[in-house]
Design a protein around this motif. Sequence first.
Motif, PDB file in Angstrom:
ATOM      1  N   MET A 138       0.831  -1.207   0.000  1.00 20.45           N
ATOM      2  CA  MET A 138       0.000   0.000   0.000  1.00 20.45           C
ATOM      3  C   MET A 138       0.867   1.258   0.000  1.00 20.45           C
ATOM      4  O   MET A 138       0.584   2.227  -0.688  1.00 20.45           O
ATOM      5  CB  MET A 138      -0.920   0.015   1.226  1.00 20.45           C
ATOM      6  CG  MET A 138      -2.013  -1.015   1.176  1.00 20.45           C
ATOM      7  SD  MET A 138      -3.049  -0.859  -0.292  1.00 20.45           S
ATOM      8  CE  MET A 138      -2.862  -2.468  -0.982  1.00 20.45           C
TER       9      MET A 138
ATOM     10  N   LYS B 228       3.879   1.524  -1.156  1.00 21.90           N
ATOM     11  CA  LYS B 228       4.513   1.654  -2.478  1.00 21.90           C
ATOM     12  C   LYS B 228       3.518   2.178  -3.518  1.00 21.90           C
ATOM     13  O   LYS B 228       3.850   3.018  -4.339  1.00 21.90           O
ATOM     14  CB  LYS B 228       5.053   0.287  -2.924  1.00 21.90           C
ATOM     15  CG  LYS B 228       6.572   0.279  -3.042  1.00 21.90           C
ATOM     16  CD  LYS B 228       7.068  -0.980  -3.709  1.00 21.90           C
ATOM     17  CE  LYS B 228       6.925  -2.173  -2.792  1.00 21.90           C
ATOM     18  NZ  LYS B 228       7.391  -3.415  -3.423  1.00 21.90           N
ATOM     19  N   ILE B 229       2.292   1.666  -3.467  1.00 26.19           N
ATOM     20  CA  ILE B 229       1.280   2.132  -4.427  1.00 26.19           C
ATOM     21  C   ILE B 229       1.031   3.622  -4.228  1.00 26.19           C
ATOM     22  O   ILE B 229       0.937   4.381  -5.189  1.00 26.19           O
ATOM     23  CB  ILE B 229      -0.036   1.333  -4.270  1.00 26.19           C
ATOM     24  CG1 ILE B 229       0.174  -0.109  -4.715  1.00 26.19           C
ATOM     25  CG2 ILE B 229      -1.162   1.958  -5.079  1.00 26.19           C
ATOM     26  CD1 ILE B 229      -1.002  -1.025  -4.434  1.00 26.19           C
TER      27      ILE B 229
ATOM     28  N   VAL C  43       3.097   5.841  -3.035  1.00 29.17           N
ATOM     29  CA  VAL C  43       4.254   6.582  -3.545  1.00 29.17           C
ATOM     30  C   VAL C  43       4.176   6.658  -5.070  1.00 29.17           C
ATOM     31  O   VAL C  43       4.277   7.725  -5.674  1.00 29.17           O
ATOM     32  CB  VAL C  43       5.572   5.909  -3.110  1.00 29.17           C
ATOM     33  CG1 VAL C  43       6.760   6.555  -3.809  1.00 29.17           C
ATOM     34  CG2 VAL C  43       5.735   5.992  -1.606  1.00 29.17           C
ATOM     35  N   GLY C  44       3.938   5.489  -5.693  1.00 30.66           N
ATOM     36  CA  GLY C  44       3.876   5.443  -7.151  1.00 30.66           C
ATOM     37  C   GLY C  44       2.745   6.291  -7.706  1.00 30.66           C
ATOM     38  O   GLY C  44       2.868   6.908  -8.759  1.00 30.66           O
TER      39      GLY C  44
ATOM     40  N   LEU D  25      17.351   6.624   6.454  1.00 32.13           N
ATOM     41  CA  LEU D  25      17.657   5.395   5.729  1.00 32.13           C
ATOM     42  C   LEU D  25      16.567   4.331   5.940  1.00 32.13           C
ATOM     43  O   LEU D  25      16.027   3.773   4.986  1.00 32.13           O
ATOM     44  CB  LEU D  25      19.011   4.860   6.206  1.00 32.13           C
ATOM     45  CG  LEU D  25      19.475   3.530   5.621  1.00 32.13           C
ATOM     46  CD1 LEU D  25      19.953   3.739   4.200  1.00 32.13           C
ATOM     47  CD2 LEU D  25      20.597   2.935   6.460  1.00 32.13           C
TER      48      LEU D  25
ATOM     49  N   VAL E 203      12.566   5.971   5.104  1.00 33.26           N
ATOM     50  CA  VAL E 203      12.261   6.145   3.676  1.00 33.26           C
ATOM     51  C   VAL E 203      12.468   4.820   2.940  1.00 33.26           C
ATOM     52  O   VAL E 203      11.691   4.452   2.066  1.00 33.26           O
ATOM     53  CB  VAL E 203      13.100   7.283   3.072  1.00 33.26           C
ATOM     54  CG1 VAL E 203      12.868   7.380   1.574  1.00 33.26           C
ATOM     55  CG2 VAL E 203      12.750   8.596   3.747  1.00 33.26           C
ATOM     56  N   GLY E 204      13.526   4.095   3.326  1.00 32.09           N
ATOM     57  CA  GLY E 204      13.778   2.787   2.709  1.00 32.09           C
ATOM     58  C   GLY E 204      12.589   1.868   2.847  1.00 32.09           C
ATOM     59  O   GLY E 204      12.204   1.167   1.914  1.00 32.09           O
TER      60      GLY E 204
ATOM     61  N   ILE F 114       9.610   3.086   0.513  1.00 31.91           N
ATOM     62  CA  ILE F 114       9.758   2.853  -0.922  1.00 31.91           C
ATOM     63  C   ILE F 114      10.168   1.412  -1.224  1.00 31.91           C
ATOM     64  O   ILE F 114      10.538   1.083  -2.345  1.00 31.91           O
ATOM     65  CB  ILE F 114      10.744   3.853  -1.570  1.00 31.91           C
ATOM     66  CG1 ILE F 114      12.145   3.704  -0.999  1.00 31.91           C
ATOM     67  CG2 ILE F 114      10.253   5.270  -1.391  1.00 31.91           C
ATOM     68  CD1 ILE F 114      13.138   4.670  -1.625  1.00 31.91           C
ATOM     69  N   GLY F 115      10.088   0.564  -0.204  1.00 37.60           N
ATOM     70  CA  GLY F 115      10.242  -0.861  -0.443  1.00 37.60           C
ATOM     71  C   GLY F 115      11.671  -1.332  -0.565  1.00 37.60           C
ATOM     72  O   GLY F 115      11.941  -2.353  -1.191  1.00 37.60           O
ATOM     73  N   LEU F 116      12.616  -0.603   0.006  1.00 35.78           N
ATOM     74  CA  LEU F 116      14.005  -1.053  -0.027  1.00 35.78           C
ATOM     75  C   LEU F 116      14.450  -1.611   1.321  1.00 35.78           C
ATOM     76  O   LEU F 116      15.549  -2.125   1.448  1.00 35.78           O
ATOM     77  CB  LEU F 116      14.930   0.111  -0.431  1.00 35.78           C
ATOM     78  CG  LEU F 116      14.774   0.618  -1.863  1.00 35.78           C
ATOM     79  CD1 LEU F 116      15.699   1.790  -2.126  1.00 35.78           C
ATOM     80  CD2 LEU F 116      15.026  -0.490  -2.872  1.00 35.78           C
TER      81      LEU F 116
END
Lengths: 466, 605
Positions: free
Chosen positions: A328, A330-331, A333-334, A417, A420-421, A424-426
């Motif tokens: 959710m 990530k969506i 953000v995208g 780190l 935000v990581g 955004i899925g990192l």
Amino acid sequence: MSSLGRQHPLANVDWLTVIVYGALVIFGWMNIYSAAVVDTHPNPMDMSQEYGKQFLFILISSFLGLMVLYMEGEFFNKFAIYIYGLFILLLLLVLAIGTTVNGAKAWIQIGGFALQPAEFAKIGVGLMLAKYISNTKAKFNNWKTRLIAAVIIGVPALLILLQPDVGSLLTFVAFILALYREGLSGNVLIIGLGAIVFGVLSIITGFNKINYPFFGEQSGVFILMTIVFVIGLVFMLMIKNFVVPRNRKKLYLITILSTVAAIGFSFSVNFMIDKVLAKHQKTRIYVTLGLEEKEEDRSEMSGDAETAEAADIVIRSKNDDPGYNARMAKIAVGNGGFFGQGYMQGPMTKNKYVPERWTDFIFSVISEEWGFIGSLAVIGLFVFLIVRLINMAERQRSQFSRVYGYCVASIFFLHLLINVGMVIGLAPIIGIPLPFMSYGGSSLIGFTLLLFIFLRLDAERLSVFR
Amino acid sequence: MNLDGRRITIILIVCVIAIIFVIRLFFLQVVNSTWKEQATALTEEEIPLYPPRGIIYDREGRMLVTNQTVYNLMVVPKKVQPFDTLSLCNLLRIQPSDITTLFAKAKARGEYHRPQLLVEQIAPADYAAISEQLYKFEGFFAESRTLRVYPQRAGALFLGDVGKISPGEYKANPYYTKQEYIGKSGIEKAYETELRGIKGIKYAFRDNVGNIKDQEGDKEDQAAIPGTDLICTMDADLQNYGEKLMQNKRGCIVAIEPSTGEILAMVSAPTYDPNLLVGRVRGHNFNVMTNDAQKPLFNRATQAQYRPGSIFKLAQSLTALSVGAITAQTRIHCNRGIIGCHGNHSYDDLEMAIVHSCNPYFREVMHRVVEGNRDPKSRFRDARLGLEIWQGYIQRFGFGTDLHCDIPSVKTGNVPGVEFYDKWYGKEQWAFSTIYSLSIGEGEMLVTPLQMCNMACVIANRGWYVAPHTVKQIGIGGKPREDFLVRYDLGIDTAHFTTVVNAMEKVLQPGGTAWRSALKDIVVCGKTGTVQNAGGKEDHAVFICFAPKDNPKIAIAVYTENAGFGGTWSAPVATLMIEKYLNDSIAKSSEAREKLIFDANFLDR
Ligand SMILES: [Zn+2]
């Protein structure tokens, strides 16, 4: 005291940093409003709502920040050990009388407000490290220094692990970065980072049960251990074949030791989670790493989704799918695109798909509503702030101020780190706030004090040698 | 130790991480559009706005089909809070077990968070009482729906029905969603596009737990366009009367206005109240009627295929006259050696042969049409050539075709031709002697009552017809479909019809086979028929007619299954219909006949 005489307390304060701080805080508040606004309470200063409370926290933080600027920098040097001690006491207290939220016993309830000691403990650790290193002119090539530094960091870290609050715990890694600047071997940095990555990997693999041939169903971590063992063997063979004989013995030893250490580490991490931690603590760690969902009503949802429409499947999977929150975010953000959906107009935000939108996931709100431009601006401001703090730390004549400055910069960096990581899925879903922007009194006040103490120390950089 | 480089290292680490983040964000937000699509799929809900379906009126403006709002009581099991089960059950007149069963089913289907149907189609009057209490029960809500209602309770198969879309229909037409309703038969099906209107879309937001919220966004809602009202060709009074005449009988009546092709009545008996196939009772009644041995759902007027019987002699006469095989004056001996006959006659001309329905006469008529000495060398080849010509004429009457009508799933019947018999007997293995039973309307020929009525129209019009149709005006004051403004001309000389019409007039005069059914003040032209049927049961009684003789206003075909002689049972039905339609009332002199028909019961035959 200085030969330059007593100056106005606000002279020499780095106002640029204060402006960046102010920008982040105000922008954060705006986005908290957007994420949390309730139609019936449109006033941004409505004290019954998160945005109203955040406004109050901003006022308190500003007041406390200003107060720190009016204090003597010397105070923090002198009383570092007491401040450290106070926060250790608070961490002990929270274990005794704390309230449990989301599985972590991390809050001390005082009247209407809840205090999260872990957010303040970093200040104590920073001051204490600075004090220890500057007093003893410690050299990080001897084990005693390393051990003492490790204890200073480790005691509060252990107390936080017992809550357990894995997110806050991870931010303590920041201090390794500061110590690196003071001479800690780069290897320690790499080993430390490696240990974290390996530890998280161990927990994730250990979470799954795998049916092994001959051994039956066992923890998945054994696969990881096997891989490590094989890598160790490969190294041994490579050493045998490619290294000149006189160097071999040393390298053999290193390889064997690190393989054993890695296997032992991953075993003990899982042992600790399995046997030492209580069930709720264990669950909390799994939740933190996105392996389990908080909601327990998974069983309710079953059967085939053939007739349900696509969107419906997504809603339902919220309960089935441990990756729901991450997806959710990530969506959202995208969905921001280049220019964003517009302030107060993010569909993912407005319709509550983004989890924890005004706290840990505030960055996805910013990304959705302000787009790539907004995300870039926020990251840019943080990088600017961190680099500026590092450069400010370097210009200190006093080692105490420099070490503390590095601690501050590193803490902000680690939060950026991880937070935000995660959005955004990192990085795995690890619940820690985005400094200055996430909703929360403890974190805002904690970060403000952390920053303003350094601004105070920096303002006195020309007049003191500590 | 030199530590100067470490500042740079740390700054580099920070910058590298920041750059990785920015690149990742760039891909998420700018490059890749799938996230945006997912967001739209998640957050946007397109709520269809269903327009009211068009209303259908009869030709006099009487309402035949309209819409009624009913309420479905829905429940989202997941949202239900503990509630007073007993008072809810009393309110809705259900059992507590109904709720628990529904919840269990929803759980099994994995639809616990979706609205489930608890009580279907609550009438507005009942709903008023329920709606006052409903707020007390969290998770329960009502949804309004419209149903078709048929105030006249007549013309079920003519008007057709509406039902849930089938998987096949859903696949064939992208307009519909899986839950929609669609016309299944009759006018409802034929004029589905006009009646349904155009769905509107309301854009709304759906939040993370499935709540729907109005969207004040950039997307403008699209209003639904209501369905078009229709004026159909039916005369409701006539239809009702026809249904009453056909009570306790199997069979059908088709009545058409010859000059326009408008179907005035179309009765298929036994009939049923169309309201039985609506709403919550639909499923049950549909099953009952499907399994009923009397086949009430079978539209006998358009789907039953019968042998044409004696009435076919009318088409035979016109074909033979047109081909030149006979003239109106041609006399033929009633030679009962090959084929039987009845009545007292021996050497009729065409007119009297029609009145007497002389079988040997028409056997010879067709003989002359088919074996016209077109190929002197082989009577087999000769018959092939002749039959082809014959088939062409017969098809012009509309036999073997769907008549270009607007009624769904009509049967075409069968006009056997060269191809048919070649397949049956082998090429050049048949001649007229093989197929002669065609001449008196027996044999392999099959027709529908609608086609028979159309033939009556052709004769009434003296040579042409308009495709029979059910809708007169699309939209009040509108026109019918364009193909119903076209005349199909048979290309048969009008003069040839005079003999046939005169003969038909005599059928209802003393001495004619239907003289008892004659009307006092209206000249009716008709022809009786009796159709043999397999199974050794009583023959089907058939009658076609039109009236008045000049400037005909109505043509009728009546089939009464297993009733016996057409003149006795079908002719009175037809003339009563004519009386009803043209005079708007039944004369005293006809009342005895009417009662006889009302009371007749052939269902058990
Ligand atoms: Zn005869």
